[in-house]
Design a protein around this motif. Structure first.
Motif, short mmCIF file in Angstrom:
data_model
loop_
_atom_site.label_atom_id
_atom_site.label_comp_id
_atom_site.label_asym_id
_atom_site.label_seq_id
_atom_site.Cartn_x
_atom_site.Cartn_y
_atom_site.Cartn_z
N THR A 75 37.58 34.73 45.15
CA THR A 75 36.59 34.46 44.75
C THR A 75 36.34 34.11 43.28
OG1 THR A 75 35.54 35.74 46.49
CG2 THR A 75 34.06 35.37 44.61
N TYR A 115 33.96 34.46 40.08
CA TYR A 115 32.98 35.07 39.65
C TYR A 115 32.37 34.37 38.34
CZ TYR A 115 33.88 38.60 43.03
OH TYR A 115 33.86 39.36 44.25
N ARG A 175 28.75 37.39 39.02
CA ARG A 175 28.35 37.02 40.21
C ARG A 175 29.11 36.13 40.90
NH1 ARG A 175 21.97 36.41 39.63
NH2 ARG A 175 22.17 36.84 41.85
N SER A 176 29.20 36.02 42.09
CA SER A 176 29.87 35.29 42.95
C SER A 176 29.62 33.77 42.78
CB SER A 176 29.93 35.84 44.48
OG SER A 176 30.62 34.73 45.33
N ARG A 199 34.39 29.86 46.02
CA ARG A 199 35.75 30.28 46.38
C ARG A 199 36.79 29.55 45.79
NH1 ARG A 199 36.48 26.58 51.25
NH2 ARG A 199 34.37 25.20 50.90
N ALA A 249 37.00 35.42 50.20
CA ALA A 249 36.19 34.81 49.36
C ALA A 249 34.79 35.70 49.25
CB ALA A 249 36.01 33.36 49.77
N GLN A 304 33.33 41.95 47.60
CA GLN A 304 32.29 42.41 46.86
C GLN A 304 32.54 42.74 45.34
OE1 GLN A 304 29.18 42.83 48.26
NE2 GLN A 304 30.03 41.90 50.00
N GLN A 324 34.52 43.10 41.55
CA GLN A 324 35.85 42.50 40.60
C GLN A 324 35.75 43.73 39.58
OE1 GLN A 324 34.92 39.56 37.94
NE2 GLN A 324 32.64 39.68 37.94
#
Length: 148
Positions: A112, A114, A118-119, A122, A142, A145, A147
């Motif tokens: 993922t 970020y 925030r995500s 992918r 991806a 939750q 990082q």
């Protein structure tokens, strides 16, 4: 006798010069050898671009981006730091709040991206100069939750 000493001195200087040149070449080759190249795609956020990360053993990396269709650069070279803990690898850009958080499996790296915690998208990367052929949309890496 004097001519013999001159040739001996000249041969000695040539030998020393060759040894010094080999040492310089060896240092340059070693500096290049510790680059690990990954080529990435970020299909959700930047679907038309390809990114190349040149990672150094000291934990730093440089990123270049190009248009996939034309190969023209799309950004100035960015830099950041990376770290790896087992299969998990994290890349943090120095000047932007982007963080790549994913898992390395063989010659692949996926996870993922970020932005500001925030995500954002992918991503998938392949070791070497060629980008991965595709980046799966299945849940898994991806959808991590957190990082660090």
């Amino acid at each position: 006798m004097m001519v013999g000493r001159f040739f001996l001195f000249a041969a000695w200087c040539a030998l020393l010069w060759c040894l010094q040149a080999d040492a310089v070449l060896s240092r340059d080759a070693a500096a290049e050898a510790d680059d690990i190249v990954w080529t990435a795609i970020i299909p959700d956020a930047f679907p038309h671009y390809v990114y190349t990360w040149r990672m150094r053993l000291d934990g730093s990396y440089r990123e270049d981006g190009r248009d996939a269709a034309t190969s023209k650069p799309i950004q100035a070279t960015l830099s950041g730091h990376w770290r790896r803990d087992g299969a998990r690898m994290i890349l943090r850009q120095a000047d932007y709040p982007f963080v790549f958080d994913g898992v390395v499996v063989g010659n692949g790296y996926a996870g993922t991206l970020y932005l500001g915690g925030r995500s954002f998208s992918r991503f998938c990367a392949a070791k070497g100069e060629k980008p991965p052929a595709r980046c799966g949309s299945e849940a898994g890496v991806a959808m991590m939750q957190r990082q660090d």
